[in-house]
Scaffold this motif. Sequence first.
Motif, short mmCIF file in Angstrom:
data_model
loop_
_atom_site.label_atom_id
_atom_site.label_comp_id
_atom_site.label_asym_id
_atom_site.label_seq_id
_atom_site.Cartn_x
_atom_site.Cartn_y
_atom_site.Cartn_z
N PRO A 99 1.17 -1.17 0.42
CA PRO A 99 -0.11 -0.16 -0.17
C PRO A 99 1.13 1.28 -0.11
O PRO A 99 2.05 1.31 0.18
CB PRO A 99 -0.85 0.42 1.18
N CYS A 100 0.17 2.49 -0.61
CA CYS A 100 1.32 3.41 -0.60
C CYS A 100 0.95 4.15 0.86
O CYS A 100 0.90 3.72 1.46
CB CYS A 100 0.44 4.19 -1.48
N SER A 101 2.03 4.98 1.08
CA SER A 101 2.23 5.94 2.00
C SER A 101 1.52 7.14 2.50
O SER A 101 0.16 7.20 1.63
CB SER A 101 3.18 6.41 2.26
N ASP A 102 1.07 7.36 3.46
CA ASP A 102 -0.10 8.31 4.25
C ASP A 102 0.23 9.42 3.21
O ASP A 102 -0.15 10.00 2.71
CB ASP A 102 0.01 8.82 5.58
N ALA A 103 1.72 9.77 2.63
CA ALA A 103 1.59 10.97 1.86
C ALA A 103 1.53 11.03 0.84
O ALA A 103 0.52 11.59 0.28
CB ALA A 103 3.02 11.67 2.46
N GLN A 104 1.70 9.52 0.19
CA GLN A 104 1.02 9.32 -1.48
C GLN A 104 -0.26 9.79 -1.11
O GLN A 104 -1.38 10.19 -2.26
CB GLN A 104 1.62 8.32 -1.63
N TYR A 105 -1.12 8.89 -0.46
CA TYR A 105 -2.78 8.44 -0.47
C TYR A 105 -3.44 10.00 -0.56
O TYR A 105 -4.34 10.22 -0.82
CB TYR A 105 -2.81 7.06 0.76
N ASN A 106 -2.29 10.52 0.34
CA ASN A 106 -3.28 12.42 1.14
C ASN A 106 -2.92 13.01 -0.37
O ASN A 106 -4.23 13.37 -0.74
CB ASN A 106 -2.63 12.85 1.68
N TYR A 107 -2.53 13.09 -1.39
CA TYR A 107 -2.07 13.79 -2.30
C TYR A 107 -2.84 13.51 -3.23
O TYR A 107 -3.13 13.77 -4.25
CB TYR A 107 -0.73 13.50 -2.71
N LEU A 108 -3.19 11.58 -3.55
CA LEU A 108 -4.09 11.29 -4.57
C LEU A 108 -4.85 11.43 -4.38
O LEU A 108 -6.32 12.14 -5.23
CB LEU A 108 -3.62 9.50 -4.21
N SER A 109 -5.17 11.06 -3.03
CA SER A 109 -6.98 12.20 -2.57
C SER A 109 -7.03 13.05 -2.89
O SER A 109 -8.60 13.42 -3.78
CB SER A 109 -7.21 11.68 -1.00
N ASN A 110 -6.83 14.85 -3.10
CA ASN A 110 -6.17 15.28 -2.60
C ASN A 110 -6.97 15.77 -4.75
O ASN A 110 -7.82 17.01 -5.02
CB ASN A 110 -5.45 16.57 -2.72
N ARG A 139 -7.52 2.81 0.51
CA ARG A 139 -6.71 3.03 1.64
C ARG A 139 -5.79 1.66 1.18
O ARG A 139 -4.30 2.70 1.22
CB ARG A 139 -6.35 3.06 2.73
N SER A 140 -6.13 1.44 0.91
CA SER A 140 -5.20 -0.33 0.95
C SER A 140 -4.47 0.02 -0.95
O SER A 140 -3.74 -0.85 -1.19
CB SER A 140 -6.04 -1.62 0.69
N ILE A 141 -5.43 0.85 -1.36
CA ILE A 141 -4.48 1.48 -3.24
C ILE A 141 -2.70 0.58 -3.46
O ILE A 141 -1.72 1.32 -2.28
CB ILE A 141 -5.01 2.47 -3.83
N PRO A 142 -2.30 0.20 -3.72
CA PRO A 142 -1.01 -0.02 -4.28
C PRO A 142 -0.39 1.05 -4.37
O PRO A 142 -0.84 2.37 -5.01
CB PRO A 142 -1.03 -1.21 -5.34
N SER A 143 0.84 0.98 -3.71
CA SER A 143 1.98 2.40 -4.00
C SER A 143 2.38 2.64 -5.77
O SER A 143 2.46 3.10 -6.43
CB SER A 143 2.72 1.53 -3.49
N ALA A 144 2.25 1.39 -5.99
CA ALA A 144 2.46 1.20 -7.90
C ALA A 144 1.73 1.55 -8.88
O ALA A 144 1.73 2.38 -9.68
CB ALA A 144 3.00 0.33 -7.91
N LYS A 145 -0.16 1.93 -8.13
CA LYS A 145 -0.73 1.96 -9.02
C LYS A 145 -0.74 3.52 -8.35
O LYS A 145 -1.76 4.49 -9.61
CB LYS A 145 -2.29 1.37 -9.14
N ALA A 146 -0.98 3.76 -7.20
CA ALA A 146 -1.20 4.85 -6.88
C ALA A 146 -0.31 6.52 -7.31
O ALA A 146 -0.44 7.51 -8.35
CB ALA A 146 -0.74 5.20 -5.38
N THR A 147 1.48 5.86 -7.65
CA THR A 147 2.05 6.43 -8.79
C THR A 147 1.55 6.85 -10.17
O THR A 147 1.95 7.86 -10.48
CB THR A 147 3.61 5.95 -9.15
N ILE A 148 0.81 6.10 -10.74
CA ILE A 148 0.78 6.32 -11.93
C ILE A 148 -0.92 7.07 -11.91
O ILE A 148 -1.04 8.02 -12.97
CB ILE A 148 0.60 4.57 -12.94
N ILE A 149 -1.10 6.90 -11.38
CA ILE A 149 -2.27 7.83 -10.97
C ILE A 149 -2.53 8.77 -10.69
O ILE A 149 -2.73 9.88 -11.82
CB ILE A 149 -4.17 6.78 -9.87
#
Length: 247
Positions: A99-110, A139-149
């Motif tokens: 899963p992505c970090s808190d910082a990555q998840y918050n950035y993606l959500s914004n 919240r469980s979205i994988p970091s690798a997918k979050a980076t692309i999105i």
Amino acid sequence: MIDLDHKEVILSLLGFVNRPGIDRFINFLNESDFFQAPCSTKHHLAKPGGLAEHSLHVYNLLYEKINRFGLEVPRDTITICGLGHDLCKVNYYQEGGDPCSDAQYNYLSNLWTQKQSFFEESSKEKLASLLDEKNLFARSIPSAKATIIIDWLKNKPNNPLPELPVVFSVADKLPLGHGEKSVSILQDFIKLTDNEKLAIRWHMGAWDLSDYSGRWSFNNANKLTPLVALLTTADFEASNILEKEGE
């Protein structure tokens, strides 16, 4: 996903092994995820079917090296070491990724909140499995997918969403180590020679030196049989040359 060509070749090679228990070993491979599993989570052949493909690469390189040096190594040994050196990775990975970090998840959500009105409905459909009931990223979205999105939302929201890779994480249910675990699994089905044990145990070379035995055992193993150096270099060449594009 199973590459039927890889599976057919591997099962054919194993069918020529003349050793008690080989039939049970073949059944084990068919019932396990050997032919579907990746070879890593993010390095070489981190894709479905990567483990079988890597095993064939190593077998082919090992066979070529032994012929090149004119060494007398039984064909059964070449097959068992080449195809069985990474059995430690059977039933070892699970689909999903870290899963992505808190910082990555918050950035993606914004970004998602700001830009979701920009893109086509087809892109929303591709993301459906990653969203919760509130249309927010789980919240469980994988970091690798979050980076692309994130890159897509920031830079190309008017373009179709890129294909998201299948990603994996480690779920080791039998933590016996790496080479040691491969030896252990093989010996559940067939009897190994000492040279086979040494080669498979040390096939990672300097990347698998324990604090207890360290480089001395690895050096001593190399003195006992050239099969150690041959399998180590075949594995290294496969992962760093033949499979480099998959990193």
